[in-house]
Design an enzyme around this catalytic site. Structure first.
Site, PDB file in Angstrom:
ATOM      1  CG  MET A 133      -8.882   7.490   6.757  1.00  0.00           C
ATOM      2  SD  MET A 133      -9.806   6.047   6.200  1.00  0.00           S
ATOM      3  CE  MET A 133     -10.300   5.309   7.746  1.00  0.00           C
ATOM      4  CG  ASP A 137      -2.204  -0.753   0.955  1.00  0.00           C
ATOM      5  OD1 ASP A 137      -2.410  -1.177  -0.182  1.00  0.00           O
ATOM      6  OD2 ASP A 137      -2.995  -0.914   1.910  1.00  0.00           O
ATOM      7  CE  LYS A 192      -7.540   0.556  -2.295  1.00  0.00           C
ATOM      8  NZ  LYS A 192      -8.067  -0.022  -1.096  1.00  0.00           N
TER       9      LYS A 192
END
Ligand code: SAH
Length: 258
Positions: A175, A39, A61
């Site tokens: 987040m 990742d 991502k």
């Protein structure tokens, strides 16, 4: 249906950023891997411990864009395992804390492919520690919660800010940077004191770590003026005061020595 020649997939936590914060078990799995799917948030240094022959596949991502969809990642894991390969799926922090590791495990289980999960230090624990903030403390906090600051479309369970405002002492929000004004509003609306201390920890446990301190009332202004960027964690609660006490104690000790 189990594939007799199937390889095995290790869903591995890389830890919060500092490559030394990986577990011994995770490091062994990296060294043995024939394929590593990694990742964006993992330390790239960790890839240098893999065999030079190991295939390295980036699945990162970036916020707002998808290098590889979750569906494609699941398919790739199944594909490599069915080729008989030893596969490491390397994810930031802990693979099961906002890491979608369970979705990958379910996909593998559906194909009868053996897998193992290797936990890692999640970024809330790592970054808070690196910033001098304990998530619990006998004087300040008897509980902490890991909370997502943003819900994806289609997620079923809403974030219960009404309950979190009252029933948990320390909130570690992942987040949440782009949602900071909304989070602040929700917590204030549900009765959290505007004077509650808040820490924003950017790139925790890395050489670029930055910690910004404020209160629920002014933290958004601070984040904007200091151009806070991802990845960052929001720690809300009285435990943030321990950081100040530690810094103060260190300064006094230095003065005494000097
Ligand atoms: N599975 C990961 C979390 C993935 S979600 C874990 O256990 O840590 C991604 C979020 O994690 C980021 O938006 C940020 O809030 C947080 N994060 C990851 N690495 C971080 C770091 N080094 N410093 C601060 N926050 C981090």
């Amino acid at each position: 249906m189990r594939h007799l020649t199937s390889g095995k997939v290790y869903i591995v936590g890389a830890g919060p950023g500092d490559p030394e914060l990986i577990t011994v078990k995770a490091m062994r799995r990296i060294q043995e891997a024939e394929v590593i799917l990694y990742d964006r948030l993992i330390s790239k240094e960790l890839l240098s411990y893999a065999s030079p022959e190991a295939e390295r596949v980036y699945c990162g991502k970036a916020p707002g864009s998808h290098a590889m969809s979750q569906q494609l990642i699941n398919e790739a894991l199944v594909h490599y395992a069915r080729e008989g390969k030893t596969v490491v799926r390397l994810k930031g922090g802990d693979p099961l804390v906002f890491g979608r590791g369970a979705e990958e495990a379910l996909a593998l289980a559906a194909w009868g492919i053996p897998y193992e999960i290797v936990p890692g230090i999640t970024s809330a624990i790592g970054a808070a520690a690196a910033a001098g903030i304990p998530v619990t403390h006998r004087e300040y906090a008897a509980s902490f919660a890991c909370v997502t600051g943003s819900r994806c479309h289609g997620d079923k369970s809403p974030i219960r800010w009404d309950l979190l405002a009252h029933s948990v002492d320390t909130l570690a929000i992942y987040m949440g940077v782009s949602e900071l004004p909304a989070i602040r509003e929700e917590l204030l609306k549900h009765g959290k004191a505007a004077s509650t201390p808040v820490a924003l920890i950017e790139r925790g446990t890395t050489p670029q770590q930055r910690t910004l301190i404020g209160t629920l009332s002014d933290i958004h202004t601070i984040a904007v003026s200091m151009k806070l960027s991802n990845p960052a964690l929001i720690i809300i609660g009285e435990v943030v005061r321990v950081r100040e006490r530690l810094l103060h104690a260190e300064q006094q000790a230095l003065q005494q020595i000097g």
